[in-house]
Design a protein around this motif. Structure first.
Motif, mmCIF file in Angstrom:
data_model
loop_
_atom_site.group_PDB
_atom_site.id
_atom_site.type_symbol
_atom_site.label_atom_id
_atom_site.label_comp_id
_atom_site.label_asym_id
_atom_site.label_seq_id
_atom_site.Cartn_x
_atom_site.Cartn_y
_atom_site.Cartn_z
ATOM 1 N N ASP A 57 0.744 -1.232 0.112
ATOM 2 C CA ASP A 57 -0.061 -0.243 0.059
ATOM 3 C C ASP A 57 0.859 1.154 0.053
ATOM 4 O O ASP A 57 0.620 2.300 -0.638
ATOM 5 C CB ASP A 57 -1.093 -0.012 1.339
ATOM 6 N N LEU A 58 1.926 1.385 0.794
ATOM 7 C CA LEU A 58 2.855 2.291 0.839
ATOM 8 C C LEU A 58 3.612 2.650 -0.572
ATOM 9 O O LEU A 58 3.821 3.736 -0.823
ATOM 10 C CB LEU A 58 3.979 2.161 1.871
ATOM 11 N N ILE A 59 3.934 1.429 -1.192
ATOM 12 C CA ILE A 59 4.715 1.581 -2.502
ATOM 13 C C ILE A 59 3.589 2.200 -3.391
ATOM 14 O O ILE A 59 3.916 3.196 -4.187
ATOM 15 C CB ILE A 59 4.886 0.144 -2.979
ATOM 16 N N ARG A 60 2.371 1.869 -3.467
ATOM 17 C CA ARG A 60 1.159 2.365 -4.232
ATOM 18 C C ARG A 60 1.323 3.948 -3.980
ATOM 19 O O ARG A 60 1.025 4.765 -5.006
ATOM 20 C CB ARG A 60 0.123 1.569 -4.128
ATOM 21 N N GLU A 61 1.017 4.257 -2.773
ATOM 22 C CA GLU A 61 1.028 5.694 -2.388
ATOM 23 C C GLU A 61 2.250 6.574 -2.901
ATOM 24 O O GLU A 61 2.085 7.629 -3.400
ATOM 25 C CB GLU A 61 0.959 5.745 -0.966
ATOM 26 N N GLU A 62 3.369 6.025 -2.785
ATOM 27 C CA GLU A 62 4.674 6.906 -3.266
ATOM 28 C C GLU A 62 4.752 6.701 -4.742
ATOM 29 O O GLU A 62 4.921 7.729 -5.368
ATOM 30 C CB GLU A 62 5.966 5.962 -2.591
ATOM 31 N N ALA A 63 4.225 5.572 -5.544
ATOM 32 C CA ALA A 63 4.023 5.885 -6.796
ATOM 33 C C ALA A 63 3.276 6.985 -7.343
ATOM 34 O O ALA A 63 3.526 7.500 -8.551
ATOM 35 C CB ALA A 63 3.994 4.404 -7.414
ATOM 36 N N GLY A 64 2.042 6.803 -6.678
ATOM 37 C CA GLY A 64 1.157 8.073 -7.006
ATOM 38 C C GLY A 64 1.653 9.308 -6.762
ATOM 39 O O GLY A 64 1.362 10.337 -7.425
ATOM 40 N N ARG A 65 2.557 9.624 -5.671
ATOM 41 C CA ARG A 65 3.164 10.705 -5.297
ATOM 42 C C ARG A 65 3.904 11.352 -6.714
ATOM 43 O O ARG A 65 4.249 12.220 -7.110
ATOM 44 C CB ARG A 65 3.774 10.606 -4.122
ATOM 45 N N LEU A 66 5.083 9.916 -6.776
ATOM 46 C CA LEU A 66 5.775 10.469 -8.021
ATOM 47 C C LEU A 66 5.165 10.784 -9.344
ATOM 48 O O LEU A 66 5.754 11.561 -9.969
ATOM 49 C CB LEU A 66 6.701 9.089 -8.067
ATOM 50 N N SER A 67 4.080 10.197 -9.678
ATOM 51 C CA SER A 67 3.409 10.463 -10.779
ATOM 52 C C SER A 67 2.993 11.723 -10.575
ATOM 53 O O SER A 67 2.926 12.534 -11.739
ATOM 54 C CB SER A 67 2.139 9.307 -10.835
ATOM 55 N N ARG A 68 2.216 12.201 -9.678
ATOM 56 C CA ARG A 68 1.706 13.395 -9.629
ATOM 57 C C ARG A 68 2.834 14.533 -9.661
ATOM 58 O O ARG A 68 2.514 15.655 -10.319
ATOM 59 C CB ARG A 68 0.955 13.808 -8.049
ATOM 60 N N LEU A 69 4.108 14.313 -9.440
ATOM 61 C CA LEU A 69 5.311 15.269 -9.322
ATOM 62 C C LEU A 69 5.612 15.421 -10.691
ATOM 63 O O LEU A 69 5.662 16.326 -11.320
ATOM 64 C CB LEU A 69 6.369 14.766 -8.184
ATOM 65 N N ILE A 70 5.797 14.211 -11.474
ATOM 66 C CA ILE A 70 6.249 14.136 -12.785
ATOM 67 C C ILE A 70 4.870 15.012 -13.673
ATOM 68 O O ILE A 70 5.480 15.808 -14.597
ATOM 69 C CB ILE A 70 6.549 12.857 -13.337
ATOM 70 N N ALA A 71 3.970 14.754 -13.384
ATOM 71 C CA ALA A 71 2.922 15.221 -14.049
ATOM 72 C C ALA A 71 2.703 16.834 -13.948
ATOM 73 O O ALA A 71 2.665 17.679 -14.969
ATOM 74 C CB ALA A 71 1.203 14.760 -13.558
ATOM 75 N N ASN A 72 3.075 17.261 -12.919
ATOM 76 C CA ASN A 72 3.062 18.794 -12.439
ATOM 77 C C ASN A 72 4.335 19.360 -13.361
ATOM 78 O O ASN A 72 4.235 20.481 -13.711
ATOM 79 C CB ASN A 72 3.148 19.109 -11.025
ATOM 80 N N VAL A 73 5.602 18.781 -13.312
ATOM 81 C CA VAL A 73 6.643 19.298 -13.768
ATOM 82 C C VAL A 73 6.528 19.344 -15.187
ATOM 83 O O VAL A 73 6.761 20.333 -15.963
ATOM 84 C CB VAL A 73 7.750 18.467 -13.531
#
Length: 255
Positions: A57-73
């Motif tokens: 679950d934590l891996i899934r959350e961190e992957a989502g966080r990484l995806s949002r960061l890349i999308a914003n950049v």
């Protein structure tokens, strides 16, 4: 000339700081993903399915966080580029909110943030469902970071009558966090701006989320602003209603 040069210098300093911050922000979720992957593997070897599921679950959350960061950049890098395509379609706001919330639910529970959602199933918006999801994700991510330690996140939707103005859907995202001072209500929508730069504040970020959220809202024909509130921060996000002569398309929003 002096003012122009000083402004350019300040912008250059902000961009250098931004690059450094993005590098740090990219490393953090990657490190957490690798760490939790190893811990999940150890839990599997020990036969502890509960611990392994928690780590996944934590891996899934961190992957989502990484995806949002890349999308914003990526979104920021394309800022002002009118050639970037944007969908114009009808979609359900309720479904959009639920799909956007899905990857945040476990994190909000762990941070002690109660979630209340009241978005009617009859609300239909006209625009880009993926951009709407990115705007909502940026706002929810703010609550996740700044209103942690208990509290409440309320997301409600309505379509109020606007006098002579064209009708618009209105999403209200409210939290019980520290709030935003009146003097900073417009400044927080500027790129690279964070209200606190203290290294010990416990919150990281690139300072792009709200700037991108407002830009995308305006691009879709809507708006994003802060409402005056005595408790926490209250964001209002308006977007066009669905025209009656447009056929609805049920798109799947990428997580």
């Amino acid at each position: 000339v002096f003012l122009i040069l000083r402004r350019a210098l300040r912008l250059g300093e902000q961009r250098v700081s931004f690059v450094n911050r993005v590098s740090h922000e990219l490393r953090t979720p990657l490190t957490n993903i690798l760490l939790n992957n190893d811990l999940a593997a150890d839990a599997v070897e020990l036969g502890d399915e509960v611990a392994a599921a928690g780590r996944l679950d934590l891996i899934r959350e961190e992957a989502g966080r990484l995806s949002r960061l890349i999308a914003n950049v990526l979104t920021f890098s394309r800022s002002g580029d009118e050639s970037v395509p944007m969908a114009r379609e009808v979609f359900s706001l309720e479904a959009c909110v639920e799909r956007t919330l899905a990857p945040f639910r476990a994190s909000l529970v762990r941070r002690g943030i109660e979630l209340r959602v009241e978005v009617g199933e009859d609300l239909r918006a006209f625009g880009d469902a993926d951009l709407t999801a990115q705007i909502l994700a940026n706002l929810i991510s703010n609550v996740e970071k700044y209103a942690a330690g208990g509290g409440l996140l309320e997301i409600s939707g309505s379509c109020p009558e606007g006098g002579g103005d064209a009708p618009a859907n209105l999403l209200r995202i409210a939290d019980r966090g520290p709030g935003i001072p009146e003097s900073s209500r417009e400044r927080v929508f500027q790129p690279f701006v964070r209200l606190s730069e203290r290294v010990d504040e416990g919150v990281s970020g690139t300072g792009l989320g709200l700037a991108i959220a407002r830009e995308m809202a305006v691009k879709m024909g809507g708006s994003l602003w802060l409402e005056e509130s005595e408790i926490g921060a209250v964001f209002l996000f308006s977007l066009p209603v669905a025209p009656e002569n447009v056929v609805e398309m049920d798109r799947v929003i990428a997580s």
